[in-house]
Design a protein around this motif. Sequence first.
Motif, PDB file in Angstrom:
ATOM      1  N   ASP A 298      17.798  -2.800 -32.248  1.00  0.00           N
ATOM      2  CA  ASP A 298      18.689  -3.738 -31.494  1.00  0.00           C
ATOM      3  C   ASP A 298      19.892  -3.630 -31.398  1.00  0.00           C
ATOM      4  O   ASP A 298      21.045  -4.353 -30.559  1.00  0.00           O
ATOM      5  N   ARG A 299      20.486  -4.121 -32.738  1.00  0.00           N
ATOM      6  CA  ARG A 299      22.087  -3.740 -32.689  1.00  0.00           C
ATOM      7  C   ARG A 299      22.513  -2.841 -31.882  1.00  0.00           C
ATOM      8  O   ARG A 299      23.855  -3.716 -31.475  1.00  0.00           O
ATOM      9  N   GLY A 301      21.962  -1.098 -29.471  1.00  0.00           N
ATOM     10  CA  GLY A 301      21.261  -1.841 -27.784  1.00  0.00           C
ATOM     11  C   GLY A 301      22.450  -2.543 -27.442  1.00  0.00           C
ATOM     12  O   GLY A 301      23.089  -2.651 -26.583  1.00  0.00           O
ATOM     13  N   LYS A 302      22.806  -4.276 -28.601  1.00  0.00           N
ATOM     14  CA  LYS A 302      23.183  -4.998 -27.611  1.00  0.00           C
ATOM     15  C   LYS A 302      24.559  -3.940 -27.670  1.00  0.00           C
ATOM     16  O   LYS A 302      25.765  -4.583 -26.540  1.00  0.00           O
ATOM     17  N   ALA A 303      25.654  -3.119 -28.601  1.00  0.00           N
ATOM     18  CA  ALA A 303      26.089  -3.261 -28.553  1.00  0.00           C
ATOM     19  C   ALA A 303      26.348  -2.292 -27.693  1.00  0.00           C
ATOM     20  O   ALA A 303      27.673  -1.898 -27.301  1.00  0.00           O
ATOM     21  N   GLU A 305      24.992  -2.223 -24.628  1.00  0.00           N
ATOM     22  CA  GLU A 305      25.160  -3.436 -23.153  1.00  0.00           C
ATOM     23  C   GLU A 305      26.462  -3.798 -22.947  1.00  0.00           C
ATOM     24  O   GLU A 305      27.008  -3.223 -21.616  1.00  0.00           O
ATOM     25  N   ALA A 306      27.043  -4.195 -24.358  1.00  0.00           N
ATOM     26  CA  ALA A 306      28.220  -4.574 -23.971  1.00  0.00           C
ATOM     27  C   ALA A 306      29.755  -3.678 -23.393  1.00  0.00           C
ATOM     28  O   ALA A 306      30.740  -4.140 -22.927  1.00  0.00           O
ATOM     29  N   ALA A 346      19.105   0.905 -24.373  1.00  0.00           N
ATOM     30  CA  ALA A 346      20.490  -0.095 -23.484  1.00  0.00           C
ATOM     31  C   ALA A 346      20.692   0.907 -22.859  1.00  0.00           C
ATOM     32  O   ALA A 346      21.284   1.824 -23.100  1.00  0.00           O
ATOM     33  N   THR A 349      27.690  -0.710 -18.508  1.00  0.00           N
ATOM     34  CA  THR A 349      28.061  -0.867 -17.423  1.00  0.00           C
ATOM     35  C   THR A 349      29.403  -0.364 -16.657  1.00  0.00           C
ATOM     36  O   THR A 349      30.309  -0.133 -17.390  1.00  0.00           O
TER      37      THR A 349
END
Length: 477
Positions: A298-299, A301-303, A305-306, A346, A349
């Motif tokens: 989870d963590r 994945g957030k990293a 996405e950033a 994730a 971009t």
Amino acid sequence: MQLNFIGNSNVLSSSGKTLPVLDPSDGQPFDELQRSNAQDIDAAVRAARDCFDTTWHKVSAAERGRLMMKLSQKIAAHADELALLEQRDCGKPVKQARADALALVRYFEFYAGACDKLHGETIPYQDGYSVFTWREPHGVTGHIIPWNYPMQIFGRSVGGALAAGNACVVKPAEDACLSLIRVAQLAAEVGFPAGAINIVTGYGHEVGDALARHPGIDHISFTGSPRVGTLIQQVAAERHCPVTLELGGKSPQIIFADADIDAAIPVLINAIVQNAGQTCSAGSRVLIERGIYEPLLDRLGKAFEALRVGPAAMDLDVGPLIRQSQQQRVWDFLSDAHAAGIPMVAQGTVVDEAPETGFYQAPTLLRDVPVNHRLAQEEVFGPVLAAMQFADEDQAVELANATQFGLVAGVWTENGARQFRMAKRLRSGQIFINNYGAGGGVELPFGGVKSSGYGREKGFEALYGFTTLKTVAVKHG
Ligand code: NAD
């Protein structure tokens, strides 16, 4: 137009042919290189041999060290210029290109200091004898360099070979030559004799092959893919030429439930996105203990996405891949993963400013990757991280060792006894405990086991590979 550098002169290839140099950030040509041939390699080998025989071998170790230190300082003074060349040529974000230029400075500084510390030994033998060893340079060494870290790999390979007293013929990758041609020019400016460093550009199957086959090459340092490593080995075997092979990796990062996760996360991310994942020692597999699998994914994945991807000059988290075929290679891995039903956690971009003609790939995190899937076995050489879970220490070791590679491994645990057990059980050339140095550490001997190659570069250890040992036995009664 870029020229070859042979005998301290900028020269055209005898082929009369050139290759375009593309900027990976927009895919457009902006310069030309010599498409050299076997004749050019022969000229470079002759220049190196002449240098070695007439000049270089007479230069004392201390004087070689001074010259190398001067070059280190010269490179430092030109670090911005070199970084800019590498940024454009390889699509490296500004920070990465600068870090590579500074690593090159550090390699020459380290090996400058090492020149006069390399020596043989005396050996107790029978009564009436004195026996000792000399460490002698091979003579003319050949260096075949990949495109992912031209300056760093030149530093560790050519730096070590020069420090040991060899004269060098260098074949950079066809996608990444500009910084190395400039470094060779700078070496001539600080006083390296003609022929000590020669650069010949062109395709691997033409000019790289000619270098590996040339009978005047006494040692080959090859850094690149396992496939070409095999070819080099076969060619070198024909004439029993010693080879150092620095090949690929599928390096695991192993995270136990007791690890300092806050410290681990940025390191895990950097180990796979640095240089857009085009790093032999990229941490491309993350093995996570079952109890923390979901929260850590989870963590991570957030990293992911950033993360933002864009042109090198924008200096974002990730730059473009080197070329279109590399981008296609990464897409093929991702479409195979999709077809196999491997879930994606994730993606980062690609920013709107990135030209469509550039070679971009968003960093991608995939989970539950089966151990025998190619994503868990083969080098992607792109920003793609494969996550897998393990139940206990034994399974972690089994998964970590279950590839053809053995370059680097990372272990994250606060349990001291487990740190040592893991370091012993992992089959890998380098082990990092609670840290990870993808490609880092000038002082740290580096190289692989299994299909990651053999021989060591970097650190003092490299100097043994760039020399041959002669034993002298004197009977004096
Ligand atoms: P590559 O093997 O395609 O090319 C490497 C070099 O070999 C280039 O200069 C190329 O022109 C040359 N070459 C190609 N064919 C040749 C031939 N037939 N004879 C002689 N030379 C030939 O590799 P690449 O795509 O440039 O680099 C990526 C690979 O390098 C990855 O596998 C990566 O893991 C590996 N690598 C390893 C290390 C390490 O230290 N272990 C470091 C960086 C890259």
